[in-house]
Write a protein that holds these residues in place. Sequence first.
Motif, short mmCIF file in Angstrom:
data_model
loop_
_atom_site.label_atom_id
_atom_site.label_comp_id
_atom_site.label_asym_id
_atom_site.label_seq_id
_atom_site.Cartn_x
_atom_site.Cartn_y
_atom_site.Cartn_z
N ARG B 42 0.88 -1.27 -0.06
CA ARG B 42 0.54 0.54 -0.32
C ARG B 42 1.13 1.47 -0.21
NH1 ARG B 42 -3.09 -1.15 5.85
NH2 ARG B 42 -1.36 -1.75 5.78
N PRO B 43 0.14 2.64 -0.82
CA PRO B 43 1.43 3.17 -0.58
C PRO B 43 0.98 3.76 1.09
CG PRO B 43 -0.83 3.51 -1.61
CD PRO B 43 -0.95 2.39 -1.43
N PHE B 44 1.70 5.39 1.36
CA PHE B 44 1.88 4.83 2.73
C PHE B 44 0.47 6.11 3.51
CE2 PHE B 44 3.94 7.12 6.73
CZ PHE B 44 4.00 6.06 7.59
N SER B 45 -0.42 6.62 2.48
CA SER B 45 -1.38 7.10 2.60
C SER B 45 -2.41 6.10 3.31
CB SER B 45 -1.96 8.24 1.55
OG SER B 45 -2.20 6.70 0.89
N LYS B 46 -2.69 4.86 2.69
CA LYS B 46 -3.26 3.78 3.28
C LYS B 46 -3.43 3.20 4.58
CE LYS B 46 -5.51 2.53 -1.04
NZ LYS B 46 -6.73 3.64 -1.30
N GLU B 50 -5.51 3.87 7.78
CA GLU B 50 -5.34 2.40 9.15
C GLU B 50 -5.50 2.83 10.57
OE1 GLU B 50 -4.09 -1.82 8.08
OE2 GLU B 50 -2.97 -1.64 10.56
N LEU B 51 -3.97 3.62 10.86
CA LEU B 51 -3.20 3.99 11.55
C LEU B 51 -4.13 5.14 12.59
CD1 LEU B 51 0.79 4.52 11.25
CD2 LEU B 51 -0.60 2.50 12.22
N ILE B 52 -5.09 5.91 11.68
CA ILE B 52 -6.34 7.51 12.35
C ILE B 52 -7.28 6.66 12.06
CG2 ILE B 52 -7.05 9.02 11.75
CD1 ILE B 52 -4.78 10.21 10.68
N TYR B 53 -7.49 5.51 12.18
CA TYR B 53 -9.09 4.81 11.92
C TYR B 53 -8.58 4.03 13.12
CZ TYR B 53 -13.07 1.45 10.24
OH TYR B 53 -14.60 1.00 11.02
N LEU B 54 -7.50 3.22 13.13
CA LEU B 54 -8.11 2.38 13.92
C LEU B 54 -7.62 2.89 15.78
CD1 LEU B 54 -5.34 -0.26 13.30
CD2 LEU B 54 -7.62 -0.85 13.42
N GLY B 55 -6.71 4.01 15.46
CA GLY B 55 -7.20 5.43 17.03
C GLY B 55 -8.09 5.57 17.35
N VAL B 56 -9.29 6.34 16.09
CA VAL B 56 -10.57 6.82 16.94
C VAL B 56 -11.35 5.55 17.03
CG1 VAL B 56 -12.17 8.36 16.10
CG2 VAL B 56 -9.63 9.16 15.06
N ILE B 57 -11.53 4.78 16.23
CA ILE B 57 -12.38 3.80 16.05
C ILE B 57 -12.50 3.05 17.96
CG2 ILE B 57 -13.81 2.27 15.37
CD1 ILE B 57 -14.38 4.92 14.12
N ALA B 58 -11.02 2.87 17.64
CA ALA B 58 -10.61 2.38 19.22
C ALA B 58 -11.34 2.78 20.27
CB ALA B 58 -9.59 1.40 19.57
N ASN B 72 -14.33 -1.10 6.45
CA ASN B 72 -13.47 0.00 4.82
C ASN B 72 -13.58 1.45 5.85
OD1 ASN B 72 -12.85 2.08 2.27
ND2 ASN B 72 -12.71 -0.23 1.39
N HIS B 73 -12.62 1.63 5.73
CA HIS B 73 -11.71 3.21 5.72
C HIS B 73 -10.68 3.53 5.07
CE1 HIS B 73 -9.37 -0.62 8.02
NE2 HIS B 73 -8.38 0.35 7.22
N ASP B 74 -10.99 3.76 3.93
CA ASP B 74 -10.28 4.10 2.21
C ASP B 74 -10.30 5.83 3.07
OD1 ASP B 74 -9.58 1.94 1.66
OD2 ASP B 74 -10.27 1.94 -0.30
N ASN B 75 -9.54 6.35 2.88
CA ASN B 75 -9.07 7.61 2.62
C ASN B 75 -9.81 8.35 4.73
OD1 ASN B 75 -8.84 8.38 0.20
ND2 ASN B 75 -10.53 7.79 -1.07
N TYR B 76 -10.00 7.24 5.17
CA TYR B 76 -9.88 7.85 6.60
C TYR B 76 -9.58 9.22 7.05
CZ TYR B 76 -12.48 7.57 11.01
OH TYR B 76 -12.76 7.53 12.31
N ALA B 77 -8.29 8.76 6.24
CA ALA B 77 -7.56 10.05 6.84
C ALA B 77 -7.38 11.58 6.41
CB ALA B 77 -5.96 9.53 7.22
N GLY B 78 -8.13 11.43 5.28
CA GLY B 78 -7.75 12.66 4.03
C GLY B 78 -7.58 12.32 3.39
N LYS B 79 -7.87 13.85 2.68
CA LYS B 79 -7.13 13.17 0.66
C LYS B 79 -6.15 14.05 0.23
CE LYS B 79 -11.95 11.19 -1.25
NZ LYS B 79 -12.49 12.02 -1.90
N THR B 80 -5.40 14.63 1.39
CA THR B 80 -4.17 15.27 1.34
C THR B 80 -3.43 15.57 1.65
OG1 THR B 80 -5.54 18.28 2.04
CG2 THR B 80 -6.02 17.43 -0.18
N LYS B 81 -2.39 15.90 2.07
CA LYS B 81 -1.06 15.26 3.31
C LYS B 81 -1.39 16.91 4.31
CE LYS B 81 3.49 16.48 2.72
NZ LYS B 81 4.42 16.67 2.84
#
Lengths: 157, 157
Positions: B42-46, B50-58, B72-81
Motif C-alpha cells: 500500500r502507499p503510505f497514505s493508506k 489505517e492508523l487513524i481509523y484504528l485509533g479513533v474507532i478503538a 472499510n476506511h479508505d481515505n479515512y485520514a484525508g485526501k491531502t497531506k
Amino acid sequence: MVELVTKQEWLDNWQINRRLTRKVIEAFPEKELFEFSVGGMRPFSKIVDELIYLGVIALRQFSENEIIIFENHDNYAGKTKAEILSNWDKLTEQINTFFANTSLERFREEFNVFGMFNYPIIHNLDYLLQNEIHHRGQGYVYLRALGIEPPAFYSEF
Amino acid sequence: MVELVTKQEWLDNWQINRRLTRKVIEAFPEKELFEFSVGGMRPFSKIVDELIYLGVIALRQFSENEIIIFENHDNYAGKTKAEILSNWDKLTEQINTFFANTSLERFREEFNVFGMFNYPIIHNLDYLLQNEIHHRGQGYVYLRALGIEPPAFYSEF
C-alpha cells in the motif's frame, strides 16, 4: 495495587515479537538474507547483527552493572542463516533468565547503557523492542520486493 | 508499590512515537504519499488511513463501552497531506483526553475491540502502537527508495 503492565506481560510481549522476527529471518533465502536490500539500506542480516548485539550486550551491562562502550558488530549474529537462528535462540534464553533474576525495582533504576542512554532499564528495553519492530517492518518490505509473502504481522499476537 | 510502567510513561511513549510517524508523513511529497509504494504494498497514505481509523474507532469503543465492527476506511485520514496531518493532530488530543479520563483499572479490563480482539484495553493499545511502529518502518523504506532521507529513528526518543 493494579499494575498497567506486569513484568511477565512485558516479557511475553517481547518474546512474541521475537518469535515473529525469527519467522522473518527464516523467510529470507540464504543469499538474500546477506545481500538483498532496497533503497541502499542494509541487508536484513546486518539488521539482525544489530538486534542480537544490542540485546546481548545491553543485558550484560544491566546484569553486571558495568557500562560497555558500543562498538562495531558486523557479523555478530553469524555468517549463515542457521548460525543467526541459533544465536537468536540463545538470546531468547538469556532474556528469560534476565527477567527471572531481575527485580521490579531494578527495572526502574537508571543505567547509562553503552555509555549513551541514561534511562530506567525498562525504558532502555522498550527502546530495544521498538527498534526491533521498526527494523522488522523494513524486512517485510524486502521480502515483498523479493516476491516472498512475509509471515502475518498478527500471527504471533 | 513500584510500577514497571506508569500510565503517564505509556502515554508519553505513544505520543513520542506518534510525533515520529507525523514526521514520516511530512517527509513524503504530496503525490508520492498517495501513490508510491514498493513490492506491490500500500502507499503510505493508506497506512495512515489505517492508523487513524484504528485509533479513533478503538478509543470510541473503549470510552462508550460499545463494540463497533471493523469496516472499510479508505481515505479515512484525508485526501491531502494537510488534511491527514490535521486529523493526525486531532487524534493526538483525543488520546491525551482518553488517558486523562480513564482509570488504571479500566485499562486492565478486557474489551472485545472491533468485535475481534478480546484483551485488556492496555494490550489492545499496545497492539496499536506496535502496528504503528511496524508500518512506519515500511514508510522508512519507501522514503529511502524515493531518495529521501527519513527522520532519524532516534530523533524523538
